[in-house]
Design an enzyme around this catalytic site. Structure first.
Site, mmCIF file in Angstrom:
data_model
loop_
_atom_site.group_PDB
_atom_site.id
_atom_site.type_symbol
_atom_site.label_atom_id
_atom_site.label_comp_id
_atom_site.label_asym_id
_atom_site.label_seq_id
_atom_site.Cartn_x
_atom_site.Cartn_y
_atom_site.Cartn_z
ATOM 1 N N CYS A 77 0.842 -1.198 0.000
ATOM 2 C CA CYS A 77 0.000 0.000 0.000
ATOM 3 C C CYS A 77 0.878 1.249 0.000
ATOM 4 O O CYS A 77 1.947 1.288 0.617
ATOM 5 C CB CYS A 77 -0.958 0.001 1.176
ATOM 6 S SG CYS A 77 -0.284 0.595 2.729
ATOM 7 N N GLU A 78 0.427 2.261 -0.708
ATOM 8 C CA GLU A 78 1.216 3.477 -0.849
ATOM 9 C C GLU A 78 1.156 4.362 0.383
ATOM 10 O O GLU A 78 1.941 5.318 0.502
ATOM 11 C CB GLU A 78 0.753 4.272 -2.063
ATOM 12 C CG GLU A 78 -0.664 4.789 -1.993
ATOM 13 C CD GLU A 78 -1.078 5.536 -3.254
ATOM 14 O OE1 GLU A 78 -1.848 6.495 -3.132
ATOM 15 O OE2 GLU A 78 -0.645 5.139 -4.349
ATOM 16 N N HIS A 79 0.268 4.050 1.323
ATOM 17 C CA HIS A 79 0.138 4.882 2.511
ATOM 18 C C HIS A 79 1.111 4.479 3.617
ATOM 19 O O HIS A 79 1.687 5.342 4.294
ATOM 20 C CB HIS A 79 -1.299 4.825 3.040
ATOM 21 C CG HIS A 79 -2.306 5.307 2.044
ATOM 22 N ND1 HIS A 79 -3.525 4.679 1.845
ATOM 23 C CD2 HIS A 79 -2.266 6.340 1.169
ATOM 24 C CE1 HIS A 79 -4.192 5.317 0.898
ATOM 25 N NE2 HIS A 79 -3.447 6.328 0.471
ATOM 26 N N HIS A 80 1.294 3.179 3.828
ATOM 27 C CA HIS A 80 2.192 2.691 4.874
ATOM 28 C C HIS A 80 3.288 1.766 4.333
ATOM 29 O O HIS A 80 4.108 1.271 5.101
ATOM 30 C CB HIS A 80 1.402 1.943 5.957
ATOM 31 C CG HIS A 80 0.361 2.780 6.638
ATOM 32 N ND1 HIS A 80 -0.957 2.827 6.208
ATOM 33 C CD2 HIS A 80 0.445 3.616 7.706
ATOM 34 C CE1 HIS A 80 -1.638 3.649 6.987
ATOM 35 N NE2 HIS A 80 -0.823 4.143 7.902
#
Length: 208
Positions: free
Chosen positions: A99-102
């Protein structure tokens, strides 16, 4: 006549090729050491000495999709299908992404279906399209749309249906820490979007 088996080459296995060992720039290795220090450990201790290089090479592999053109996998098509004009479905394709967030793992499976127009493609190519997009920093919604759009644009079928079911470590291993939760996303195009009967048929074949 027998052919020599060459591990790691592009013909070895249909989906996965061995990544070449690459040199790691010092600034990348130092960034990993900084993260280790910030996490509370000592990057100079024996067990962590080679970790920066390993992590850097691992991330180059995790994100190998940036160097892969998904559309290329759909460039070779076949017209001779013996009059077949029903759904083509590849079920339960395993994949991993981050995931690009975490930058945490996304692990799941995808079902990819299309109703051919004038062309069909080798079934392994559907999995290759999935992996080309999955091996990038992602969100599941975009991954689902990208796979469907790529098939729709390049194969020009009558309909496309993509359903992805995945577990997100950013939710299961941190934050709310809720394991056993799966996220399901879908993208329907063409006849699978416009015709309720066709949509129900393809979803039933997928097991939904």
């Amino acid at each position: 006549m027998s052919m020599e088996h060459k591990p790691g080459g592009p013909e070895n296995g249909d989906l996965v090729a061995e990544m070449p060992k690459i040199s790691v720039p010092e600034d990348v290795a130092e960034a990993v050491r900084t993260l280790i220090r910030w996490s509370g450990d000592d990057p100079t201790r024996e067990g962590l000495l080679d970790t920066p290089q390993r992590v850097a090479r691992a991330w180059k592999e995790y994100c190998s999709g940036y160097g892969d053109d998904p559309a290329h996998h759909l460039s070779r098509v076949f017209e001779e299908v013996g009059g077949y004009d029903e759904i083509v479905l590849l079920k339960d394709i395993p994949f991993q992404s981050h995931c690009e967030h975490h930058m945490a793992p996304i692990i799941g499976k995808a079902h990819i279906a299309y109703l051919p127009g004038n062309y069909v493609v080798g079934i392994s190519k559907l999995a290759r399209v999935l992996h080309a997009f999955a091996r990038r920093l992602q969100v599941q919604e975009r991954l689902t749309a990208e796979v469907a759009d790529c098939i729709w644009t390049n194969l020009k079928p009558v309909g496309v249906a993509v359903v992805i079911e995945a577990s997100h470590a950013c939710m299961t291993a941190r934050g709310v820490r809720t394991p056993g939760v799966a996220m399901v996303t879908s993208r329907m195009m063409g006849v699978f979007r416009d015709d309720d009967r066709s949509r129900k048929e393809v979803l039933a074949l997928m097991g939904y």
